[in-house]
Design a protein around this motif. Structure first.
Motif, mmCIF file in Angstrom:
data_model
loop_
_atom_site.group_PDB
_atom_site.id
_atom_site.type_symbol
_atom_site.label_atom_id
_atom_site.label_comp_id
_atom_site.label_asym_id
_atom_site.label_seq_id
_atom_site.Cartn_x
_atom_site.Cartn_y
_atom_site.Cartn_z
ATOM 1 N N ARG A 1 -4.196 0.963 0.271
ATOM 2 C CA ARG A 1 -3.562 2.400 1.162
ATOM 3 C C ARG A 1 -3.756 3.309 2.211
ATOM 4 O O ARG A 1 -5.075 2.933 1.987
ATOM 5 C CB ARG A 1 -2.704 3.219 -0.123
ATOM 6 N N TRP A 2 -3.559 4.218 2.559
ATOM 7 C CA TRP A 2 -4.215 4.439 3.714
ATOM 8 C C TRP A 2 -5.511 6.242 2.707
ATOM 9 O O TRP A 2 -4.986 6.497 2.077
ATOM 10 C CB TRP A 2 -3.465 5.736 4.626
ATOM 11 N N LYS B 1 2.503 9.801 3.847
ATOM 12 C CA LYS B 1 1.927 8.604 2.623
ATOM 13 C C LYS B 1 3.052 8.176 3.308
ATOM 14 O O LYS B 1 4.534 8.604 3.574
ATOM 15 C CB LYS B 1 1.523 8.854 1.440
ATOM 16 N N ARG B 2 3.178 7.186 2.772
ATOM 17 C CA ARG B 2 4.193 6.247 2.071
ATOM 18 C C ARG B 2 4.956 6.589 0.856
ATOM 19 O O ARG B 2 4.424 6.113 0.158
ATOM 20 C CB ARG B 2 3.056 4.503 1.936
ATOM 21 N N THR C 1 -3.868 0.120 -7.246
ATOM 22 C CA THR C 1 -3.945 0.619 -6.020
ATOM 23 C C THR C 1 -3.792 2.524 -6.268
ATOM 24 O O THR C 1 -3.861 2.447 -4.226
ATOM 25 C CB THR C 1 -2.629 0.042 -5.143
ATOM 26 N N MET D 1 -1.699 3.761 -6.468
ATOM 27 C CA MET D 1 -0.237 4.034 -6.589
ATOM 28 C C MET D 1 1.093 4.705 -7.218
ATOM 29 O O MET D 1 0.932 4.629 -8.282
ATOM 30 C CB MET D 1 1.416 3.059 -5.985
ATOM 31 N N GLY E 1 0.553 -1.534 0.331
ATOM 32 C CA GLY E 1 -0.059 0.126 0.180
ATOM 33 C C GLY E 1 0.560 1.320 -0.017
ATOM 34 O O GLY E 1 0.668 2.240 0.633
ATOM 35 N N VAL E 2 1.656 1.312 -0.510
ATOM 36 C CA VAL E 2 3.388 2.146 -0.824
ATOM 37 C C VAL E 2 1.978 3.322 -1.528
ATOM 38 O O VAL E 2 1.536 2.978 -2.781
ATOM 39 C CB VAL E 2 3.866 1.876 -1.746
ATOM 40 N N ASP E 3 2.275 4.534 -1.330
ATOM 41 C CA ASP E 3 1.768 6.045 -2.120
ATOM 42 C C ASP E 3 2.211 6.205 -2.911
ATOM 43 O O ASP E 3 1.592 6.758 -4.326
ATOM 44 C CB ASP E 3 1.540 6.582 -1.396
#
Ligand SMILES: Cc1ncc(C[n+]2csc(CCOP(=O)(O)OP(=O)(O)O)c2C)c(N)n1
Ligand code: SF4
Ligand code: SF4
Ligand code: SF4
Ligand SMILES: [Mg+2]
Lengths: 254, 78, 354
Positions: free
Chosen positions: C184-185, C68-69, C43, C45, C15-17
């Motif tokens: 992702r968040w 964010k990631r 996702t 991303m 879930g990396v942004d």
């Protein structure tokens, strides 16, 4: 007979400090153009009602503390890197308004690559570019924008193109790139110029909604301390010497 | 005093006495005070309050947002 | 799957942004894999090729400040270019993940694998007193697993984390078990989990300002004190390492990453000869397992530190045993990789014979 006391009443108010400016007194030298441009950005943010959705990216230069004055969320970038930082922010939060605020050393010397490539990618950001022809913060050294013949502490006998190269017109350069949608050169030395500059900044922010790329507002500015002049003389010197080389007006408006 | 239509209020302690408002004023309303403020600056003030038209020019060019401008509606200012 | 591909796969699944990078051998497959997988369509991303590593690390800085990631990957010369940005991110206390698939240097060096960026990774690298969380994978599986671990630690401590790999593991093919996809968040989750982030000033709070600037010396010292306290806490809580045949060991090999992988074979070779040797593999290079290595000091007669460099981690191993045990280095440099035999011979010559 009307007394001043009768005029100074809330219902007669026509201008006051923007609510988006903090009460912190600015650290700038008396008469510095940075303050005027800060006010305009704050007014535009207030009028567009985007205080909660705007993120500023501050440079390294005299305006390094811009975040103390404009009451929004901010990022402090390394010297010259603001357009890359803004790219990261905008790509991840495309619905926010993202702008960089950069001096000429920041944008046109150490950050040239970041500026050109953010413009070339057409990032949906606003760049406010304060061109005062000098490195204000570090004590008045030559900038990439210093005019030929203009004195600075690292060219005490005047900029000589044989040694120092030529002053660079960044706005003209980035106007050539398809990734910019609006490039304009403004000033804030008279009330008329300030009103125009504000319209330009407003447009540059509005453009983010259209997602058409970078809007860059160059503000030809004074650094009266670095130039070693009074604020009033600096404005006059700018009009006489800077405007012929950096003419005001839109370079691109699509 | 029948011509008075505008007035300004200067935030004296914010003012840095740069003088930009003085030259921006089309009616020569503003002067720098002989006195200084807490920071030692000769602050701006209305030297000629009758002349002010409330045009806001001074406030526009002030780098430190020191100036608040008031203007009477035209019917009141006759 | 290759190690580099595992990084990309794991990033999407975790879930990396955002990923921002610039091509450099031997890790270009990370961005190539991401671009081929088009995670922005699944996702959401973001994947972006920057104009330089200077730009990519600053895009990370901006992205990290959004709560964010975000991550990047590069190899040694590119990581050198990022040091300015890494120092700012550490100073502003923002989380992000940086993957260094190390190649031999100095300078442009070679595209062959090396471990010569140990000092740069664990001792600072950029200016100022700061530390990265540094994880050293020794398998393709760990390349995948450490993406999530690095993000978890980075957010827990609001500190940049580095995965210090090398060309051996980046290019190596192995079977990998990947985690399930996680979402992702959401924007709401980000505001709740990361209230410090610059997500737009809300009336309920003051300005969020992502900065490493503290012009007054007293303020800057206080920031440094807080950072040091954080690093100390990491040292107490986050040390990770692995042991192999250490219980009855009379000798120890301490090695990380691909050198540890090779050294595991060396331990087996030595054991066949009846030499009682074990392997201790630091997984976190910062925080380093000083205490854990030190605890063997009374039990063992000598330590060999095989590294694909001129002797970098050995300094931390020496600190760990504090002169109680002889510690010797065996190294190959410039992209040369040692064999299990070489390391086993070095153990016999430098430690047992010496
Ligand atoms: C990497 C790096 N190099 C140099 C500096 C020193 N420095 C700070 S501000 C500045 C120049 C600023 O000039 P400009 O961008 O024109 O801004 P101004 O102060 O004129 O508004 C320099 C060289 C720095 N902070 N970081
Ligand atoms: S040094 Fe120049 S740019 Fe900086 S605050 Fe003073 S006048 Fe403004
Ligand atoms: S322009 Fe502003 S700061 Fe300058 S003298 Fe006038 S009121 Fe004071
Ligand atoms: S409002 Fe206009 S007339 Fe009045 S002081 Fe300001 S500039 Fe002068
Ligand atoms: Mg400048």
């Amino acid at each position: 007979m009307i007394d001043v006391k009768d005029i100074i009443k809330p219902e007669n108010l026509v201008f006051k400090k923007s609510k988006v400016l903090t009460d912190t007194p600015m650290h700038y030298c008396p008469g510095c153009s940075h303050g005027v441009v800060h006010n305009l950005i704050a007014e535009v943010i207030e009028e567009m009602e985007i205080q909660e959705t705007t993120i500023g990216v501050a440079p390294v230069g005299c305006s390094v503390f811009a975040y103390n004055y404009i009451d929004i969320d901010w990022h402090e970038a390394a010297h010259g890197r603001a357009p890359a930082v803004a790219t990261g922010i905008k790509r991840l939060m495309p619905d926010k308004f993202v702008f960089t605020y950069q001096g000429d050393g920041d944008l046109a010397a150490i950050g040239t690559a970041e500026t050109i490539h953010a413009c070339n990618r057409g990032e949906n950001i606003t760049i406010v570019f304060i061109n005062n022809g000098i490195y204000g913060m570090t004590g008045g050294q030559m900038a990439p924008t210093t005019l030929e013949g203009m004195v600075a502490s690292t060219c005490p006998s005047g900029r000589d193109h044989a040694r120092d190269g030529y002053p660079i017109k960044m706005s003209d350069l980035v106007a050539q790139l398809p990734g910019t949608c609006y490039v304009t050169r403004q000033a804030v030395h008279t009330a008329g110029a300030v009103r125009k500059a504000k319209k330009a900044i407003r447009k540059a922010f509005e453009n983010q909604k259209r997602k058409k790329g970078v809007s860059l507002v160059e503000v030809v500015s004074t650094c009266n301390s670095g130039w070693k002049m009074s604020p009033v003389d600096a404005n006059n010197w700018m009009a006489e010497n800077m405007f012929p080389f950096y003419p005001l007006g839109d370079l691109k408006d699509e | 005093m029948g011509k008075v239509r505008g007035a300004i209020v200067v935030d004296i302690e914010r003012c840095k006495g740069c003088g930009l408002c003085v030259v921006a004023c089309p009616t020569d309303t503003i002067v720098l005070a002989d006195e200084v403020n807490g920071k030692g600056y000769h602050y701006a003030k209305m030297g000629n309050p009758e002349a002010c038209t409330g045009c806001t020019n001074c406030a526009m060019v002030c780098p430190d947002s020191c100036i608040t401008v008031y203007r009477l509606k035209p019917e009141k200012s006759k | 799957m290759k190690g580099n591909e595992a990084i990309a796969e794991a990033a999407i699944r975790y879930g990396v942004d955002g990923y921002f990078g610039y091509p450099i051998t031997p890790q270009s497959e990370v961005m190539e894999t991401l671009m081929a997988m088009r995670p922005w369509e699944t996702t959401g991303m973001v994947v972006l090729q920057a104009e330089s590593e200077v730009a990519s690390i600053n895009m990370l800085y901006g992205g990290a400040g959004s709560g964010k990631r975000v991550m990047t990957s590069s190899s040694s010369p590119g990581i050198s270019l990022m040091q300015e940005g890494i120092s700012y991110i550490a100073g502003a206390e923002l989380p992000c993940v940086i993957v260094n698939v190390v190649r031999g240097g100095p300078g442009l060096g070679t595209i062959q694998p090396s471990q010569s960026d140990y000092f740069q990774a664990v001792k600072g690298g950029g200016h100022g007193d700061y530390k990265l969380i540094v994880l050293a994978p020794s398998s393709v599986q760990e390349m995948a697993d450490f993406v999530g671990l690095a993000f978890d630690l980075a957010f827990k401590y609001r500190n940049p984390a580095m995965i210090l790999s090398d060309g051996v593991i980046g290019q190596m093919m192995e079977k990998v078990e990947l985690d399930e996809y996680r979402p992702r968040w959401t924007d709401e989750e980000i505001i709740e989990k990361n209230p410090w982030a610059a997500t737009g000033k809300k009336p309920v709070r003051g300005q969020n300002i992502m900065t490493s600037l503290h012009i007054q010396a007293v303020d800057q010292e206080n920031v440094n004190r807080r950072l040091q306290a954080k690093y100390k806490e990491m040292q107490e809580k986050e040390v990770r390492y692995e042991t192999f045949m250490c219980d009855d060991a009379e000798y120890l090999i301490v090695a990380f990453g691909s050198a540890a992988r090779i050294s595991k074979k060396s331990v087996e070779l030595a054991r066949e000869k009846g030499i009682k040797v074990g392997l201790l593999r630091p997984i976190t290079l910062f925080p380093f397992p000083y205490k854990e290595i030190g605890s063997y000091a009374d039990q063992i007669k000598g330590i060999l530190v095989p590294e694909m460099n001129a002797g970098q981690m050995i300094e931390d191993v020496k600190l760990a045993v504090n002169g109680k045990v002889d510690v010797e280095h065996y190294g190959r440099m410039g992209g040369m990789i040692f064999s299990p035999d070489e390391v086993e011979n070095a153990l016999e010559e430098l430690i047992i014979g010496g």
